[in-house]
Scaffold this motif. Structure first.
Motif, PDB file in Angstrom:
ATOM      1  N   PRO A  14       0.791  -1.176   0.035  1.00 54.45           N
ATOM      2  CA  PRO A  14      -0.116  -0.133   0.031  1.00 54.45           C
ATOM      3  C   PRO A  14       0.844   1.226   0.054  1.00 54.45           C
ATOM      4  O   PRO A  14       1.975   1.326   0.633  1.00 54.45           O
ATOM      5  N   GLU A  15       0.373   2.338  -0.492  1.00 47.53           N
ATOM      6  CA  GLU A  15       0.821   3.629  -0.631  1.00 47.53           C
ATOM      7  C   GLU A  15       0.942   4.214   0.891  1.00 47.53           C
ATOM      8  O   GLU A  15       0.027   4.161   1.518  1.00 47.53           O
ATOM      9  N   ASP A  16       1.904   4.678   1.304  1.00 48.13           N
ATOM     10  CA  ASP A  16       2.360   5.295   2.446  1.00 48.13           C
ATOM     11  C   ASP A  16       2.326   6.778   2.515  1.00 48.13           C
ATOM     12  O   ASP A  16       2.149   7.256   3.339  1.00 48.13           O
ATOM     13  N   PHE A  17       2.915   7.117   1.654  1.00 42.89           N
ATOM     14  CA  PHE A  17       2.904   8.612   1.466  1.00 42.89           C
ATOM     15  C   PHE A  17       3.097   9.042   0.039  1.00 42.89           C
ATOM     16  O   PHE A  17       4.078   8.009  -0.825  1.00 42.89           O
ATOM     17  N   SER A  18       2.539  10.167  -0.554  1.00 47.66           N
ATOM     18  CA  SER A  18       2.834  10.510  -1.958  1.00 47.66           C
ATOM     19  C   SER A  18       2.893  12.195  -1.881  1.00 47.66           C
ATOM     20  O   SER A  18       2.416  12.613  -1.200  1.00 47.66           O
ATOM     21  N   GLY A  19       4.100  12.177  -2.670  1.00 47.27           N
ATOM     22  CA  GLY A  19       4.579  13.522  -2.868  1.00 47.27           C
ATOM     23  C   GLY A  19       3.553  14.566  -3.960  1.00 47.27           C
ATOM     24  O   GLY A  19       3.770  15.634  -4.046  1.00 47.27           O
ATOM     25  N   CYS A  20       2.866  13.671  -4.589  1.00 44.87           N
ATOM     26  CA  CYS A  20       2.018  14.464  -5.840  1.00 44.87           C
ATOM     27  C   CYS A  20       1.217  15.396  -5.316  1.00 44.87           C
ATOM     28  O   CYS A  20       1.312  16.284  -6.081  1.00 44.87           O
ATOM     29  N   PRO A  21       0.413  15.499  -4.096  1.00 45.33           N
ATOM     30  CA  PRO A  21      -0.329  16.585  -3.639  1.00 45.33           C
ATOM     31  C   PRO A  21       0.528  17.753  -3.323  1.00 45.33           C
ATOM     32  O   PRO A  21       0.073  18.903  -3.311  1.00 45.33           O
ATOM     33  N   HIS A  22       1.901  17.541  -3.168  1.00 42.80           N
ATOM     34  CA  HIS A  22       2.869  18.755  -2.887  1.00 42.80           C
ATOM     35  C   HIS A  22       3.715  18.971  -4.471  1.00 42.80           C
ATOM     36  O   HIS A  22       4.543  19.754  -4.211  1.00 42.80           O
ATOM     37  N   GLY A  23       3.004  18.548  -5.536  1.00 47.63           N
ATOM     38  CA  GLY A  23       4.151  19.082  -6.706  1.00 47.63           C
ATOM     39  C   GLY A  23       4.977  18.148  -7.019  1.00 47.63           C
ATOM     40  O   GLY A  23       5.877  18.516  -7.679  1.00 47.63           O
ATOM     41  N   ARG A  24       5.127  16.775  -6.358  1.00 42.88           N
ATOM     42  CA  ARG A  24       6.367  16.054  -6.567  1.00 42.88           C
ATOM     43  C   ARG A  24       5.851  14.553  -6.974  1.00 42.88           C
ATOM     44  O   ARG A  24       5.184  14.182  -6.439  1.00 42.88           O
TER      45      ARG A  24
END
Length: 149
Positions: free
Chosen positions: A96-106
């Motif tokens: 599972p995903e633990d953390f995404s940088g996408c919402p922060h533009g990464r």
């Protein structure tokens, strides 16, 4: 061909970790860089010499790189041609995903692999030129996991 390019340790003291790692293994380091992701300010550094790189990251409490409980092996980093497809593939395999940088533009995401007690980081291959410019300016492009297959 592999898309693996680094191993990362989250550390509470970047300079101490760099010094100890250098004394133990003889690696050479680039100059640490400061960064910001959302409300978190962090410091990061990579070894010189090419892949696979060793990454050290020092993040504040509550961040994805919080090492207040002590230094730890954090993740293995892989380039991917399609972050969304790669994330879906990992999810389908019970990672599972633990953390995404996408919402922060990464364009990166961490996925928790409990069987190894660490995370897998997928990084969109489009970020590779900026990575190479900063951490391996004379290096050739590295392969990425082709998620179209």
């Amino acid at each position: 061909m592999t898309a693996f390019y680094h191993v990362c340790f989250a550390v509470p003291d970047l300079e101490r970790a760099m010094r100890d790692f250098e004394n133990a293994t003889g690696v050479e380091w680039h100059e640490p860089q400061a960064g910001e992701l959302g409300d978190w300010r962090y410091r990061i550094v990579f070894t010189k010499g090419g892949a696979p790189f060793v990454e050290l990251i020092e993040g504040p409490p509550g961040s994805p790189w919080d090492a207040t409980a002590g230094a730890r092996f954090d993740h293995l980093g892989y380039w991917t041609t399609d972050l969304r497809a790669g994330a879906q593939r990992l999810e389908e395999h019970g990672i599972p995903e633990d953390f995404s940088g996408c919402p922060h533009g990464r364009a990166f995401a961490y996925h928790r692999m409990d069987s190894i007690g660490a995370r897998i980081e997928l990084v969109e291959a489009s970020r590779q030129p900026a990575f190479l410019e900063t951490w391996h300016p004379t290096g050739a492009p590295m392969p990425a996991i082709d998620e179209s297959q």
